[in-house]
Design an enzyme around this catalytic site. Structure first.
Site, PDB file in Angstrom:
ATOM      1  N   ASN A 211       0.861  -1.199   0.000  1.00 22.47           N
ATOM      2  CA  ASN A 211       0.000   0.000   0.000  1.00 22.47           C
ATOM      3  C   ASN A 211       0.888   1.237   0.000  1.00 22.47           C
ATOM      4  OD1 ASN A 211       0.544   0.901   2.822  1.00 22.47           O
ATOM      5  ND2 ASN A 211      -0.333  -1.111   3.283  1.00 22.47           N
ATOM      6  N   ASP A 279      -4.092  -6.291   5.065  1.00 18.92           N
ATOM      7  CA  ASP A 279      -5.109  -7.134   5.704  1.00 18.92           C
ATOM      8  C   ASP A 279      -4.998  -8.590   5.273  1.00 18.92           C
ATOM      9  OD1 ASP A 279      -6.414  -5.161   7.241  1.00 18.92           O
ATOM     10  OD2 ASP A 279      -7.214  -4.312   5.386  1.00 18.92           O
ATOM     11  N   PRO A 306      -2.688 -11.591  10.603  1.00 14.02           N
ATOM     12  CA  PRO A 306      -3.008 -11.321  12.019  1.00 14.02           C
ATOM     13  C   PRO A 306      -3.198  -9.832  12.225  1.00 14.02           C
ATOM     14  CG  PRO A 306      -0.664 -11.756  11.730  1.00 14.02           C
ATOM     15  CD  PRO A 306      -1.306 -12.018  10.401  1.00 14.02           C
ATOM     16  N   ILE A 308      -2.224  -7.008  14.403  1.00 15.68           N
ATOM     17  CA  ILE A 308      -1.174  -6.780  15.415  1.00 15.68           C
ATOM     18  C   ILE A 308      -1.717  -5.949  16.573  1.00 15.68           C
ATOM     19  CG2 ILE A 308       1.113  -5.773  15.785  1.00 15.68           C
ATOM     20  CD1 ILE A 308       1.524  -6.367  12.687  1.00 15.68           C
ATOM     21  N   LYS A 344     -10.883  -3.359  18.568  1.00 16.25           N
ATOM     22  CA  LYS A 344      -9.498  -3.816  18.700  1.00 16.25           C
ATOM     23  C   LYS A 344      -9.029  -3.851  20.154  1.00 16.25           C
ATOM     24  CE  LYS A 344      -8.227  -2.801  14.067  1.00 16.25           C
ATOM     25  NZ  LYS A 344      -7.194  -3.232  13.140  1.00 16.25           N
TER      26      LYS A 344
HETATM   27  O1  C5P Z   1      -8.271  -2.386  10.659  1.00 22.05           O
HETATM   28  P1  C5P Z   1      -7.476  -1.192  10.251  1.00 22.05           P
HETATM   29  O2  C5P Z   1      -6.344  -1.553   9.319  1.00 22.05           O
HETATM   30  O3  C5P Z   1      -8.250  -0.047   9.738  1.00 22.05           O
HETATM   31  O4  C5P Z   1      -6.856  -0.693  11.632  1.00 22.05           O
HETATM   32  C1  C5P Z   1      -5.854   0.267  11.690  1.00 22.05           C
HETATM   33  C2  C5P Z   1      -5.052   0.105  12.939  1.00 22.05           C
HETATM   34  O5  C5P Z   1      -4.812  -1.269  13.203  1.00 22.05           O
HETATM   35  C3  C5P Z   1      -3.672   0.711  12.800  1.00 22.05           C
HETATM   36  O6  C5P Z   1      -3.255   1.117  14.088  1.00 22.05           O
HETATM   37  C4  C5P Z   1      -2.847  -0.461  12.292  1.00 22.05           C
HETATM   38  O7  C5P Z   1      -1.467  -0.293  12.605  1.00 22.05           O
HETATM   39  C5  C5P Z   1      -3.436  -1.593  13.040  1.00 22.05           C
HETATM   40  N1  C5P Z   1      -3.418  -2.872  12.327  1.00 22.05           N
HETATM   41  C6  C5P Z   1      -2.585  -3.872  12.783  1.00 22.05           C
HETATM   42  N2  C5P Z   1      -2.603  -5.112  12.165  1.00 22.05           N
HETATM   43  C7  C5P Z   1      -3.402  -5.327  11.113  1.00 22.05           C
HETATM   44  C8  C5P Z   1      -4.238  -4.302  10.618  1.00 22.05           C
HETATM   45  C9  C5P Z   1      -4.220  -3.084  11.256  1.00 22.05           C
HETATM   46  O8  C5P Z   1      -1.866  -3.665  13.748  1.00 22.05           O
HETATM   47  N3  C5P Z   1      -3.377  -6.516  10.507  1.00 22.05           N
END
Ligand code: C5P
Length: 407
Positions: A211, A279, A306, A308, A344
């Site tokens: 991305n 994702d 996963p 994180i 989260k």
């Molecule tokens: O679900 P989304 O990507 O919108 O969430 C964004 C937040 O979740 C950010 O803080 C990103 O660093 C974290 N994130 C993560 N692991 C993922 C997806 C997002 O830590 N696989």
């Protein structure tokens, strides 16, 4: 104050079973290159001997207000001002009461009344003594005068009762001392983990899913945390940015590698997940996928990565005390970010609009809303480094205020 480059602590050891823990504290302070001089109260001397303190600190121990030798070598006024920080550990209910009232009947209280250097107090006492209105009023008085506190913690005590009153862990006292010695470095002694950048999910040896994240905001936060004195681990996906100075940078490629590197960085006090983690990943082909004129293009089977942020936020002994996520959205920014914080399990979310028109993704500026359990706070459009410093100032304020840990 102090003596040149060597920073020094004047440790006032009060009475109480926790006094024995000051021996370990002295050893740790010396490991940090700090000079430690000790004033031992009469009550403290019933729990630790001057000889053990002297052996560990390498300094003679002061205890007698009226000792002529002490007066000729260093008066109590000079002693009270000879260090960069006065630390009272353990502080009994009696010692707190005498400090609050301004009594000066022994060397410890005289030093505490005469000092012009900052004072840090680590209380330890029975739970009922700590929660008693008299003690709480004394604590409030001392706090209002600028005295800093570390602990007490809750737990089972030597008297077999349980609740707040136990001396803070040595690590926590040490970290508070390091912060007290560097007021301009409010996160000294704290460990922070920052994720930044995109992840690359390989399709085959030459292609990957990625991305547009530049890593700039995450790097700026890592640098601001380090400037505030934190011990920072930056876990970065592939970016064109150089490793920032003064921290440990771990370079990773995929989301799964990023999670592994984050787990290795635990335990920490603060986790800031700015990475734009992919994702999904695919099971990569071991050889470059070939184009064939007559076959259909290959289908990519996407598998979930996963999360994180959600993984770090799960309750447990290694959960960082403050976890901050980011929510880059292109519509319904606040609504999506608010539900994301709850889903989260993180403490704060920094939400921003990354629609192409905003120029935020890959740009040098950011316009964010900080969301916590209490609500939303919109910040003006700022340089990403300014957003980072503002966020770090908020983190420092949050960590300086006591927050009960969920059981
Ligand atoms: O679900 P989304 O990507 O919108 O969430 C964004 C937040 O979740 C950010 O803080 C990103 O660093 C974290 N994130 C993560 N692991 C993922 C997806 C997002 O830590 N696989």
């Amino acid at each position: 104050m102090g003596d040149g480059a060597t920073r020094s602590v004047l440790l006032v050891v009060g009475g109480g079973i926790a006094a024995y823990k000051t021996l370990e504290l002295i050893r740790r302070l010396r490991e940090h290159g700090l000079r430690v001089r000790t004033v031992l109260t009469d009550a403290g001397a019933r729990f630790v001997t001057p000889m053990s303190i002297q052996a560990l600190s390498g300094e003679r121990v002061f205890s007698d207000l009226f000792s002529l030798t002490d007066e000729s070598e260093m008066g109590h006024i000079a002693l009270s001002r000879s260090s960069n920080l006065v630390v009272v550990c353990p502080a009994t209910a009696d010692l707190l009461a005498r400090m609050a009232t301004g009594l000066a009947g022994d060397l410890a209280t005289t030093v505490l009344l005469a000092t012009d250097t900052p004072v840090l107090v680590a209380p330890a006492m029975n739970v009922r003594m700590w929660t008693h209105a008299a003690t709480q009023a004394n604590v409030a008085t001392l706090r209002a005068r600028g005295v800093a506190f570390v602990g007490p913690e809750s737990g089972l005590m030597a008297c077999n009762e349980s609740g707040p009153g136990r001396l803070a862990e040595t690590d926590a006292i040490l970290a508070a001392i390091l912060r007290g010695l560097s007021p301009d470095r409010p996160l000294a002694g704290r460990r922070a983990l920052v994720t930044a950048g995109p992840t690359h999910e390989p399709i085959d040896p030459v292609r990957y899913i990625a991305n547009r994240s530049s890593g700039m905001q995450g790097y700026a936060i890592a640098e601001a945390l380090a400037a505030a004195g934190a011990d920072v681990t930056l876990v970065s996906g592939p970016t064109t940015l150089p490793d920032p100075a003064g921290m440990h940078t771990v370079r990773v490629e995929t989301a799964r590698d990023m999670l592994d590197a984050c787990r290795h960085a635990l335990p920490c006090d603060i986790a800031v997940c700015t990475a734009a983690v992919a994702d999904w990943h695919v099971a990569p082909a071991t050889q470059k996928i070939k184009k064939t004129a007559d076959a259909a293009p290959p289908a990519l089977q996407l598998l979930p990565n996963p999360d994180i942020l959600a993984t770090l936020s799960q309750p447990g002994p290694t959960r960082p005390g403050l976890i901050i996520g980011f929510a880059a959205e292109t519509e319904h920014v606040l609504a999506h970010a608010t539900t994301k914080r709850e889903r989260k399990g993180c403490d704060w979310i920094v939400a921003n609009d990354v629609s192409p028109g905003t120029g935020i993704m890959g740009g040098t500026e950011n316009e964010v809303t900080l969301i916590d359990a209490a609500g939303c706070e919109h910040w003006p459009r700022l340089d990403k480094t300014q957003v980072a410093h503002r966020l770090v100032a908020r983190i420092a304020t949050f960590l300086q205020t006591p927050h009960p840990k969920p059981e």
